[in-house]
Design a protein around this motif. Sequence first.
Motif, PDB file in Angstrom:
ATOM      1  N   LEU A 111     -47.008   4.902  79.912  1.00 44.55           N
ATOM      2  CA  LEU A 111     -46.608   3.723  80.970  1.00 44.55           C
ATOM      3  C   LEU A 111     -47.308   2.788  80.427  1.00 44.55           C
ATOM      4  O   LEU A 111     -46.826   1.518  80.782  1.00 44.55           O
ATOM      5  CB  LEU A 111     -47.696   4.239  82.423  1.00 44.55           C
ATOM      6  CG  LEU A 111     -47.533   3.665  83.343  1.00 44.55           C
ATOM      7  CD1 LEU A 111     -45.951   3.944  83.617  1.00 44.55           C
ATOM      8  CD2 LEU A 111     -48.647   5.203  84.701  1.00 44.55           C
ATOM      9  N   GLU A 112     -48.574   2.316  79.686  1.00 44.55           N
ATOM     10  CA  GLU A 112     -49.194   1.763  79.344  1.00 44.55           C
ATOM     11  C   GLU A 112     -48.267   0.536  78.832  1.00 44.55           C
ATOM     12  O   GLU A 112     -48.214  -0.183  79.084  1.00 44.55           O
ATOM     13  CB  GLU A 112     -50.383   1.305  78.865  1.00 44.55           C
ATOM     14  CG  GLU A 112     -51.122   0.308  78.567  1.00 44.55           C
ATOM     15  CD  GLU A 112     -51.704  -0.816  79.482  1.00 44.55           C
ATOM     16  OE1 GLU A 112     -51.752  -2.184  79.126  1.00 44.55           O
ATOM     17  OE2 GLU A 112     -51.700  -0.519  80.962  1.00 44.55           O
ATOM     18  N   SER A 113     -48.178   1.175  77.784  1.00 43.13           N
ATOM     19  CA  SER A 113     -47.207   0.667  76.556  1.00 43.13           C
ATOM     20  C   SER A 113     -45.336  -0.284  77.463  1.00 43.13           C
ATOM     21  O   SER A 113     -44.867  -1.163  77.297  1.00 43.13           O
ATOM     22  CB  SER A 113     -46.136   1.597  75.560  1.00 43.13           C
ATOM     23  OG  SER A 113     -45.190   0.705  74.788  1.00 43.13           O
ATOM     24  N   GLU A 114     -44.449   0.547  77.883  1.00 41.95           N
ATOM     25  CA  GLU A 114     -43.776  -0.100  78.846  1.00 41.95           C
ATOM     26  C   GLU A 114     -44.580  -1.426  79.893  1.00 41.95           C
ATOM     27  O   GLU A 114     -43.679  -2.000  79.941  1.00 41.95           O
ATOM     28  CB  GLU A 114     -43.538   1.174  80.054  1.00 41.95           C
ATOM     29  CG  GLU A 114     -42.429   2.345  78.905  1.00 41.95           C
ATOM     30  CD  GLU A 114     -41.512   1.365  78.924  1.00 41.95           C
ATOM     31  OE1 GLU A 114     -40.694   1.068  79.119  1.00 41.95           O
ATOM     32  OE2 GLU A 114     -41.406   1.951  76.889  1.00 41.95           O
ATOM     33  N   ARG A 115     -45.372  -0.966  80.326  1.00 41.74           N
ATOM     34  CA  ARG A 115     -46.372  -1.923  81.275  1.00 41.74           C
ATOM     35  C   ARG A 115     -46.097  -3.156  80.495  1.00 41.74           C
ATOM     36  O   ARG A 115     -45.259  -4.380  80.550  1.00 41.74           O
ATOM     37  CB  ARG A 115     -47.455  -2.115  81.887  1.00 41.74           C
ATOM     38  CG  ARG A 115     -47.657  -1.034  82.633  1.00 41.74           C
ATOM     39  CD  ARG A 115     -48.264  -1.072  83.796  1.00 41.74           C
ATOM     40  NE  ARG A 115     -48.829   0.110  84.329  1.00 41.74           N
ATOM     41  CZ  ARG A 115     -49.605   0.812  85.339  1.00 41.74           C
ATOM     42  NH1 ARG A 115     -50.836   1.287  83.790  1.00 41.74           N
ATOM     43  NH2 ARG A 115     -48.752   1.695  85.846  1.00 41.74           N
ATOM     44  N   LYS A 116     -46.396  -3.427  79.082  1.00 42.30           N
ATOM     45  CA  LYS A 116     -46.931  -4.431  77.886  1.00 42.30           C
ATOM     46  C   LYS A 116     -45.010  -5.131  77.383  1.00 42.30           C
ATOM     47  O   LYS A 116     -45.183  -6.058  77.439  1.00 42.30           O
ATOM     48  CB  LYS A 116     -47.431  -4.053  77.020  1.00 42.30           C
ATOM     49  CG  LYS A 116     -49.000  -3.811  77.275  1.00 42.30           C
ATOM     50  CD  LYS A 116     -49.170  -3.076  75.552  1.00 42.30           C
ATOM     51  CE  LYS A 116     -51.378  -3.043  76.147  1.00 42.30           C
ATOM     52  NZ  LYS A 116     -51.637  -2.603  74.855  1.00 42.30           N
ATOM     53  N   ARG A 117     -44.169  -3.736  77.364  1.00 47.21           N
ATOM     54  CA  ARG A 117     -42.766  -4.157  77.888  1.00 47.21           C
ATOM     55  C   ARG A 117     -42.188  -5.280  78.204  1.00 47.21           C
ATOM     56  O   ARG A 117     -41.764  -6.050  78.039  1.00 47.21           O
ATOM     57  CB  ARG A 117     -42.733  -3.159  77.002  1.00 47.21           C
ATOM     58  CG  ARG A 117     -41.025  -3.480  76.998  1.00 47.21           C
ATOM     59  CD  ARG A 117     -40.047  -1.888  75.947  1.00 47.21           C
ATOM     60  NE  ARG A 117     -38.617  -1.918  75.622  1.00 47.21           N
ATOM     61  CZ  ARG A 117     -38.053  -1.737  76.575  1.00 47.21           C
ATOM     62  NH1 ARG A 117     -38.509  -0.282  77.850  1.00 47.21           N
ATOM     63  NH2 ARG A 117     -36.255  -1.969  77.099  1.00 47.21           N
ATOM     64  N   LEU A 121     -40.825  -8.924  78.411  1.00 43.27           N
ATOM     65  CA  LEU A 121     -39.329  -8.931  78.706  1.00 43.27           C
ATOM     66  C   LEU A 121     -39.972 -10.340  79.701  1.00 43.27           C
ATOM     67  O   LEU A 121     -38.524 -11.133  79.637  1.00 43.27           O
ATOM     68  CB  LEU A 121     -39.261  -8.009  78.820  1.00 43.27           C
ATOM     69  CG  LEU A 121     -38.555  -6.832  78.299  1.00 43.27           C
ATOM     70  CD1 LEU A 121     -37.737  -6.162  78.840  1.00 43.27           C
ATOM     71  CD2 LEU A 121     -37.459  -7.177  77.133  1.00 43.27           C
ATOM     72  N   GLU A 122     -40.407 -10.487  80.544  1.00 46.03           N
ATOM     73  CA  GLU A 122     -40.256 -10.948  82.177  1.00 46.03           C
ATOM     74  C   GLU A 122     -40.736 -12.625  81.125  1.00 46.03           C
ATOM     75  O   GLU A 122     -40.532 -13.240  81.747  1.00 46.03           O
ATOM     76  CB  GLU A 122     -41.566 -11.084  82.738  1.00 46.03           C
ATOM     77  CG  GLU A 122     -41.298 -10.328  83.728  1.00 46.03           C
ATOM     78  CD  GLU A 122     -42.674  -8.876  85.277  1.00 46.03           C
ATOM     79  OE1 GLU A 122     -43.402  -9.405  84.470  1.00 46.03           O
ATOM     80  OE2 GLU A 122     -41.848  -8.720  85.379  1.00 46.03           O
ATOM     81  N   ALA A 123     -41.488 -12.086  80.128  1.00 44.70           N
ATOM     82  CA  ALA A 123     -42.028 -13.951  79.791  1.00 44.70           C
ATOM     83  C   ALA A 123     -40.918 -14.026  78.919  1.00 44.70           C
ATOM     84  O   ALA A 123     -41.191 -15.629  78.672  1.00 44.70           O
ATOM     85  CB  ALA A 123     -43.047 -13.760  78.514  1.00 44.70           C
TER      86      ALA A 123
END
Length: 132
Positions: A111-117, A121-123
């Motif tokens: 989940l943390e990895s997906e949040r970072k991803r 992507l947003e940036a």
Amino acid sequence: MKVGDNIREIRETEKNFKRSYMADRLNISERAYGNIENNVTDISLTRLEEIASIFECSPEYILNYKQSKKEFYNYFHNKSGNKGTNIMHQGGTNVESENNKKILKLQEELLESERKRISLLEALLKNNNIEF
């Protein structure tokens, strides 16, 4: 074993494809494709491989679809065993508890990895002036 029945069930339940889509992808008429699903036409290995490619699965998956589904259903819906309860989460021994903790930890890491991803992507979208 009726291969056409397996193909129809995978198409309808897993892929939600129309017969016309399958016929177009196979470069055959809708009627010819319908004959495959209705077990009127014997299917060649080449055609089975083409259908498997469209479904993004192996030909073996198509051939064994009903049997695999039946085994899965029997595992969770048997009359004398677990009575439909997922036996992985019935509590119990310390070993099971440790395994559950490991699973939860791995889920949190994922989940943390997906949040970072998502943040990356947003940036990237913002840097390219793409609204989301």
